[in-house]
Design a protein around this motif. Structure first.
Motif, short mmCIF file in Angstrom:
data_model
loop_
_atom_site.label_atom_id
_atom_site.label_comp_id
_atom_site.label_asym_id
_atom_site.label_seq_id
_atom_site.Cartn_x
_atom_site.Cartn_y
_atom_site.Cartn_z
N ALA A 14 0.46 -1.32 0.11
CA ALA A 14 0.13 0.04 -0.38
C ALA A 14 1.10 1.04 0.02
CB ALA A 14 -1.14 -0.11 0.90
N LYS A 86 -3.80 1.46 -2.81
CA LYS A 86 -4.40 1.19 -2.52
C LYS A 86 -4.84 -0.39 -2.08
CE LYS A 86 -6.85 5.63 -1.24
NZ LYS A 86 -7.91 6.26 -1.67
N SER A 118 -1.52 -5.13 2.53
CA SER A 118 -2.12 -3.77 3.14
C SER A 118 -0.39 -4.11 4.98
CB SER A 118 -3.24 -4.12 4.18
OG SER A 118 -2.97 -4.81 5.10
#
Length: 118
Positions: A14, A86, A118
Motif C-alpha cells: 500500500a 490501496k 496492507s
C-alpha cells in the motif's frame, strides 16, 4: 485479428506504485478509445480509466488523483500509471481497445493481476 499484450502487474505494498502497459498489434488501421477496466471475484468489470483518440480522459472517482492514463499512438500502446495504491485497488486489470475498421470493434486483453498488500 488484433492481439493485446499487457504487462506491469504484480504485488506491491500500500502506498506504492505500478505502471501497466498494453500494446496492440495485428490488423490495425487506427485505434479509437483505449482504456483500462478491473474486476474482482463476484463483481462486475468496472471502468478504471479511458482515453480518447484526442487524449480526452475520464477516470473512476475512486482513482482520480492517483492514476494517470496515457497513450502512444505510434506504438499502439496505452499506459496506466498507478500511484498511492490501496488494498482496494487489488483486482485483475484488463486493457480495452477500440479498433476502427468499417465500424468500431472492441478488443480486450487477457488481464494482469495487481495485488496491493496492507
Amino acid at each position: 485479428q488484433v492481439q493485446l499484450v499487457e504487462s506491469g502487474g504484480g504485488l506491491v505494498q500500500a502506498g506504492g506504485s505500478l505502471r501497466l502497459s498494453c500494446a496492440a498489434s495485428g490488423r490495425i488501421v487506427s485505434i479509437n478509445d483505449m482504456g483500462w477496466y478491473r474486476q474482482t471475484p463476484g463483481k462486475l468489470r468496472e471502468l478504471v480509466a479511458r482515453i480518447s483518440i484526442g487524449n480526452s480522459t475520464n477516470y473512476a472517482d475512486s482513482v482520480k488523483g492517483r492514476f494517470t492514463i496515457s497513450r502512444d499512438n505510434a506504438k499502439n500502446t496505452v499506459y496506466l500509471q498507478m500511484n498511492n495504491l490501496k488494498p482496494e485497488d487489488t483486482a485483475v486489470y484488463y486493457c480495452y481497445v477500440e479498433v476502427r475498421w468499417a465500424t468500431l470493434q472492441p478488443f480486450w486483453g487477457k488481464g494482469t493481476l495487481v495485488t496491493v498488500s496492507s
